[in-house]
Design a protein around this motif. Sequence first.
Motif, PDB file in Angstrom:
ATOM      1  N   ARG A  81     -14.225 -43.855 -34.644  1.00  0.00           N
ATOM      2  CA  ARG A  81     -15.077 -42.805 -34.083  1.00  0.00           C
ATOM      3  C   ARG A  81     -15.115 -42.811 -32.566  1.00  0.00           C
ATOM      4  O   ARG A  81     -15.523 -43.769 -31.944  1.00  0.00           O
ATOM      5  CB  ARG A  81     -16.511 -42.859 -34.605  1.00  0.00           C
ATOM      6  CG  ARG A  81     -16.651 -42.333 -36.005  1.00  0.00           C
ATOM      7  CD  ARG A  81     -18.059 -41.794 -36.218  1.00  0.00           C
ATOM      8  NE  ARG A  81     -18.301 -41.492 -37.604  1.00  0.00           N
ATOM      9  CZ  ARG A  81     -17.974 -40.348 -38.202  1.00  0.00           C
ATOM     10  NH1 ARG A  81     -17.414 -39.382 -37.512  1.00  0.00           N
ATOM     11  NH2 ARG A  81     -18.212 -40.164 -39.467  1.00  0.00           N
ATOM     12  N   ASN A  82     -14.686 -41.694 -32.028  1.00  0.00           N
ATOM     13  CA  ASN A  82     -14.781 -41.511 -30.575  1.00  0.00           C
ATOM     14  C   ASN A  82     -16.229 -41.374 -30.139  1.00  0.00           C
ATOM     15  O   ASN A  82     -16.593 -41.767 -29.049  1.00  0.00           O
ATOM     16  CB  ASN A  82     -13.977 -40.293 -30.133  1.00  0.00           C
ATOM     17  CG  ASN A  82     -12.519 -40.619 -29.967  1.00  0.00           C
ATOM     18  OD1 ASN A  82     -12.169 -41.735 -29.632  1.00  0.00           O
ATOM     19  ND2 ASN A  82     -11.660 -39.652 -30.207  1.00  0.00           N
ATOM     20  N   LYS A  83     -17.057 -40.802 -31.004  1.00  0.00           N
ATOM     21  CA  LYS A  83     -18.489 -40.691 -30.721  1.00  0.00           C
ATOM     22  C   LYS A  83     -19.231 -40.975 -32.009  1.00  0.00           C
ATOM     23  O   LYS A  83     -19.044 -40.280 -33.002  1.00  0.00           O
ATOM     24  CB  LYS A  83     -18.836 -39.297 -30.203  1.00  0.00           C
ATOM     25  CG  LYS A  83     -20.302 -39.136 -29.829  1.00  0.00           C
ATOM     26  CD  LYS A  83     -20.553 -37.770 -29.247  1.00  0.00           C
ATOM     27  CE  LYS A  83     -21.939 -37.551 -28.728  1.00  0.00           C
ATOM     28  NZ  LYS A  83     -23.047 -38.034 -29.432  1.00  0.00           N
ATOM     29  N   CYS A  84     -20.060 -41.999 -31.987  1.00  0.00           N
ATOM     30  CA  CYS A  84     -20.825 -42.367 -33.174  1.00  0.00           C
ATOM     31  C   CYS A  84     -21.770 -41.221 -33.533  1.00  0.00           C
ATOM     32  O   CYS A  84     -22.559 -40.776 -32.696  1.00  0.00           O
ATOM     33  CB  CYS A  84     -21.622 -43.647 -32.907  1.00  0.00           C
ATOM     34  SG  CYS A  84     -22.631 -44.169 -34.309  1.00  0.00           S
ATOM     35  N   ILE A  85     -21.701 -40.738 -34.751  1.00  0.00           N
ATOM     36  CA  ILE A  85     -22.553 -39.621 -35.156  1.00  0.00           C
ATOM     37  C   ILE A  85     -24.008 -40.046 -35.326  1.00  0.00           C
ATOM     38  O   ILE A  85     -24.890 -39.202 -35.363  1.00  0.00           O
ATOM     39  CB  ILE A  85     -22.021 -38.927 -36.435  1.00  0.00           C
ATOM     40  CG1 ILE A  85     -21.953 -39.910 -37.598  1.00  0.00           C
ATOM     41  CG2 ILE A  85     -20.674 -38.282 -36.168  1.00  0.00           C
ATOM     42  CD1 ILE A  85     -21.551 -39.282 -38.924  1.00  0.00           C
ATOM     43  N   GLU A  86     -24.254 -41.338 -35.418  1.00  0.00           N
ATOM     44  CA  GLU A  86     -25.622 -41.843 -35.540  1.00  0.00           C
ATOM     45  C   GLU A  86     -26.145 -42.402 -34.215  1.00  0.00           C
ATOM     46  O   GLU A  86     -27.265 -42.904 -34.153  1.00  0.00           O
ATOM     47  CB  GLU A  86     -25.673 -42.930 -36.619  1.00  0.00           C
ATOM     48  CG  GLU A  86     -25.302 -42.413 -37.990  1.00  0.00           C
ATOM     49  CD  GLU A  86     -25.161 -43.517 -39.015  1.00  0.00           C
ATOM     50  OE1 GLU A  86     -25.383 -44.698 -38.668  1.00  0.00           O
ATOM     51  OE2 GLU A  86     -24.824 -43.205 -40.162  1.00  0.00           O
TER      52      GLU A  86
END
Length: 169
Positions: A90-95
């Motif tokens: 993940r390039n950007k953690c969704i959490e």
Amino acid sequence: MPLYRLMLEDHKDVFPATLGHVQMAIQKMASSNGPTFLNLKDSDGNWAQAGGTNGRYRVEVRDVYGEGFRHSMAVMPGCTDRTDTVVYYRNKCIENKHPRRRCPLDATVANVVGLADVLVIMTEYLATGLRSAKYDWDDVSQGWIDEEVAEKGTGIKVIKPKAKKGPDA
């Protein structure tokens, strides 16, 4: 053979996915700032996906059968090391819990494959709709069933015929 939708992190979906699309997507995953996961999904809910960074990836395939499924994780040929490890993605953690490219995916050492393996597995899946016979596959379905039950708070419901109503009941 079914048509697949290619979903690549930070990119627009592509439908129908071609061999060239999949090869380019996997090549982008090799970049130090490129996407960290991709998914090929058909209209029946079957899919194959790969996630990871820095030459360490985990590949999964879900085969859907009616209301059930089999969820499998690739195993490196000849590897028997079942020590727990983590693959990051993940390039950007969704959490918003993990730094960039540091969301953990649990695996065993045997489940960690290289980018060349991702290419073999995903291109074969695109062409055949099947798990590659060049790899062993762990059945990890129960873990996914347990997770879905925990998230929803319910198990698989028993389907029963409706009771008859009216004077003949």
